[in-house]
Design a protein around this motif. Sequence first.
Motif, PDB file in Angstrom:
ATOM      1  N   TYR A  71      -6.217  -4.612  31.855  1.00 57.78           N
ATOM      2  CA  TYR A  71      -7.237  -5.002  30.875  1.00 57.78           C
ATOM      3  C   TYR A  71      -7.110  -4.277  29.533  1.00 57.78           C
ATOM      4  O   TYR A  71      -6.802  -3.089  29.481  1.00 57.78           O
ATOM      5  CB  TYR A  71      -8.618  -4.683  31.477  1.00 57.78           C
ATOM      6  CG  TYR A  71      -9.758  -5.017  30.553  1.00 57.78           C
ATOM      7  CD1 TYR A  71     -10.342  -6.269  30.567  1.00 57.78           C
ATOM      8  CD2 TYR A  71     -10.224  -4.083  29.624  1.00 57.78           C
ATOM      9  CE1 TYR A  71     -11.376  -6.598  29.698  1.00 57.78           C
ATOM     10  CE2 TYR A  71     -11.250  -4.387  28.746  1.00 57.78           C
ATOM     11  CZ  TYR A  71     -11.817  -5.657  28.794  1.00 57.78           C
ATOM     12  OH  TYR A  71     -12.828  -5.966  27.933  1.00 57.78           O
ATOM     13  N   ARG A  72      -7.382  -5.051  28.478  1.00 55.10           N
ATOM     14  CA  ARG A  72      -7.672  -4.461  27.177  1.00 55.10           C
ATOM     15  C   ARG A  72      -8.379  -5.520  26.333  1.00 55.10           C
ATOM     16  O   ARG A  72      -7.857  -6.635  26.190  1.00 55.10           O
ATOM     17  CB  ARG A  72      -6.388  -3.999  26.479  1.00 55.10           C
ATOM     18  CG  ARG A  72      -6.639  -3.352  25.124  1.00 55.10           C
ATOM     19  CD  ARG A  72      -5.350  -2.950  24.436  1.00 55.10           C
ATOM     20  NE  ARG A  72      -5.051  -1.542  24.616  1.00 55.10           N
ATOM     21  CZ  ARG A  72      -3.899  -0.994  24.206  1.00 55.10           C
ATOM     22  NH1 ARG A  72      -2.960  -1.734  23.655  1.00 55.10           N
ATOM     23  NH2 ARG A  72      -3.697   0.290  24.368  1.00 55.10           N
ATOM     24  N   ASN A  73      -9.542  -5.180  25.806  1.00 51.45           N
ATOM     25  CA  ASN A  73     -10.197  -6.054  24.818  1.00 51.45           C
ATOM     26  C   ASN A  73     -10.472  -7.494  25.237  1.00 51.45           C
ATOM     27  O   ASN A  73     -10.363  -8.391  24.425  1.00 51.45           O
ATOM     28  CB  ASN A  73      -9.290  -6.170  23.575  1.00 51.45           C
ATOM     29  CG  ASN A  73      -9.527  -5.033  22.633  1.00 51.45           C
ATOM     30  OD1 ASN A  73     -10.598  -4.416  22.663  1.00 51.45           O
ATOM     31  ND2 ASN A  73      -8.557  -4.759  21.802  1.00 51.45           N
ATOM     32  N   ARG A  74     -10.791  -7.725  26.462  1.00 49.52           N
ATOM     33  CA  ARG A  74     -11.012  -9.117  26.884  1.00 49.52           C
ATOM     34  C   ARG A  74     -12.325  -9.235  27.651  1.00 49.52           C
ATOM     35  O   ARG A  74     -12.396  -9.870  28.705  1.00 49.52           O
ATOM     36  CB  ARG A  74      -9.872  -9.597  27.791  1.00 49.52           C
ATOM     37  CG  ARG A  74      -8.539  -9.736  27.125  1.00 49.52           C
ATOM     38  CD  ARG A  74      -8.403 -11.095  26.443  1.00 49.52           C
ATOM     39  NE  ARG A  74      -7.012 -11.315  26.089  1.00 49.52           N
ATOM     40  CZ  ARG A  74      -6.110 -11.829  26.908  1.00 49.52           C
ATOM     41  NH1 ARG A  74      -6.447 -12.211  28.113  1.00 49.52           N
ATOM     42  NH2 ARG A  74      -4.864 -11.977  26.513  1.00 49.52           N
ATOM     43  N   PHE A  75     -13.367  -8.596  27.099  1.00 51.65           N
ATOM     44  CA  PHE A  75     -14.640  -8.534  27.823  1.00 51.65           C
ATOM     45  C   PHE A  75     -15.160  -9.926  28.222  1.00 51.65           C
ATOM     46  O   PHE A  75     -15.494 -10.139  29.395  1.00 51.65           O
ATOM     47  CB  PHE A  75     -15.665  -7.769  26.993  1.00 51.65           C
ATOM     48  CG  PHE A  75     -16.720  -7.104  27.825  1.00 51.65           C
ATOM     49  CD1 PHE A  75     -16.414  -6.021  28.634  1.00 51.65           C
ATOM     50  CD2 PHE A  75     -18.031  -7.563  27.798  1.00 51.65           C
ATOM     51  CE1 PHE A  75     -17.392  -5.401  29.407  1.00 51.65           C
ATOM     52  CE2 PHE A  75     -19.016  -6.948  28.558  1.00 51.65           C
ATOM     53  CZ  PHE A  75     -18.690  -5.867  29.365  1.00 51.65           C
ATOM     54  N   ILE A 101      -8.444  -2.094  35.150  1.00 51.77           N
ATOM     55  CA  ILE A 101      -7.654  -0.951  34.686  1.00 51.77           C
ATOM     56  C   ILE A 101      -7.433  -1.138  33.185  1.00 51.77           C
ATOM     57  O   ILE A 101      -6.652  -1.994  32.757  1.00 51.77           O
ATOM     58  CB  ILE A 101      -6.292  -0.876  35.415  1.00 51.77           C
ATOM     59  CG1 ILE A 101      -6.452  -1.116  36.919  1.00 51.77           C
ATOM     60  CG2 ILE A 101      -5.631   0.473  35.138  1.00 51.77           C
ATOM     61  CD1 ILE A 101      -7.360  -0.145  37.634  1.00 51.77           C
ATOM     62  N   GLU A 102      -8.159  -0.336  32.430  1.00 50.78           N
ATOM     63  CA  GLU A 102      -8.146  -0.494  30.976  1.00 50.78           C
ATOM     64  C   GLU A 102      -7.229   0.524  30.310  1.00 50.78           C
ATOM     65  O   GLU A 102      -7.380   1.735  30.509  1.00 50.78           O
ATOM     66  CB  GLU A 102      -9.564  -0.320  30.417  1.00 50.78           C
ATOM     67  CG  GLU A 102      -9.598  -0.459  28.911  1.00 50.78           C
ATOM     68  CD  GLU A 102     -10.975  -0.207  28.307  1.00 50.78           C
ATOM     69  OE1 GLU A 102     -11.743   0.605  28.877  1.00 50.78           O
ATOM     70  OE2 GLU A 102     -11.263  -0.819  27.267  1.00 50.78           O
ATOM     71  N   GLN A 103      -6.313   0.015  29.513  1.00 46.68           N
ATOM     72  CA  GLN A 103      -5.421   0.928  28.786  1.00 46.68           C
ATOM     73  C   GLN A 103      -6.096   1.371  27.495  1.00 46.68           C
ATOM     74  O   GLN A 103      -6.474   0.547  26.662  1.00 46.68           O
ATOM     75  CB  GLN A 103      -4.089   0.234  28.488  1.00 46.68           C
ATOM     76  CG  GLN A 103      -3.080   1.167  27.827  1.00 46.68           C
ATOM     77  CD  GLN A 103      -1.701   0.539  27.694  1.00 46.68           C
ATOM     78  OE1 GLN A 103      -1.366  -0.438  28.369  1.00 46.68           O
ATOM     79  NE2 GLN A 103      -0.895   1.113  26.815  1.00 46.68           N
ATOM     80  N   ALA A 104      -6.236   2.668  27.338  1.00 48.33           N
ATOM     81  CA  ALA A 104      -6.884   3.240  26.150  1.00 48.33           C
ATOM     82  C   ALA A 104      -6.060   2.917  24.903  1.00 48.33           C
ATOM     83  O   ALA A 104      -4.850   2.689  24.989  1.00 48.33           O
ATOM     84  CB  ALA A 104      -7.033   4.747  26.323  1.00 48.33           C
TER      85      ALA A 104
END
Length: 285
Positions: A71-75, A101-104
């Motif tokens: 995950y990133r930015n796909r709320f 699992i969100e990548q910072a």
Amino acid sequence: LKIEQKRFSLRKDGVTFCPDRPPHLLGSLTGFYNEITKEELQELFPEMESGGRIRPPDCVQKQRMAIIMPYRNRFPHLHIALHNLIPFLKRQQADVTFFVIEQAPGSTFNRGALLNIGFLEAEKLGNFDCYIFHDVDLIPLNDKNLYRCESDPRHYAVAMNKFNFKLFYSGYFGGVVGFSREQFLKVNGNSNLYIGWGGEDDDLLKRLYNKKYTILRHPTTLSRYFMLKHTRDKGNEANPLRMAILNGALKRQDIEGLNTVKYKVINITLDPLYTWINVSINTTE
Ligand code: BGN
């Protein structure tokens, strides 16, 4: 009563295992596509347990499953996907926990590494038998596409709207795939070397063939998905080196992958809908 006895294996200790074929599948689905808030989802599914677990109320599912979503930015996409996946998995009588699992920020997206991290972190939190690696933009369109682990890894997302509901190419192994715990350990997970878009899924397929697995696929009538629309994400540009890395995939399999992924957990949140893990990845960028 006769039918019921056939469907459920009643054990002496009173534990009723779920039947091999869930009895309430609908088959073809139209899907939910409207944006939905976290709060609305929680109201719809109050039975979700802390950390995003759901299990059948009336039988014990033998397989414990973790769904790992990079995950990133796909709320909005994530919640639309869950709006579809939760009822889908309820009908499939799954015992499943969702992991996001969100990548910072600060490094280019690394889907392969995020899947490895999801596996390793889930291993610390639960006893999972079965891992489904699931993109956040994919909506399953038939609940007979059963999320279970079997003798070999499975490619679930065979037919997508994006590719006219046909397999994109015979070696396509992206979108949604499933591995038993043992299978994922045996292939040493994903390569962590694919920084940016493309190639990591092709690498994973090479890895599993190299360990003498084959892949399972349901017919395209069942393995159908709708991909939510989006543009190429910033910070996930196509990786120009992907072909070159892919060429050397097999010689690195045992020395680079699940056993070498480097990351730092920034935060773990047990939400009612999911276990949210925020990580920073040390790439050599
Ligand atoms: C392929 C990508 C996959 C991707 C699919 C679907 C590569 C490797 C170089 C040949 N593979 O072309 O990673 O999932 O498209 O979009 O780019």
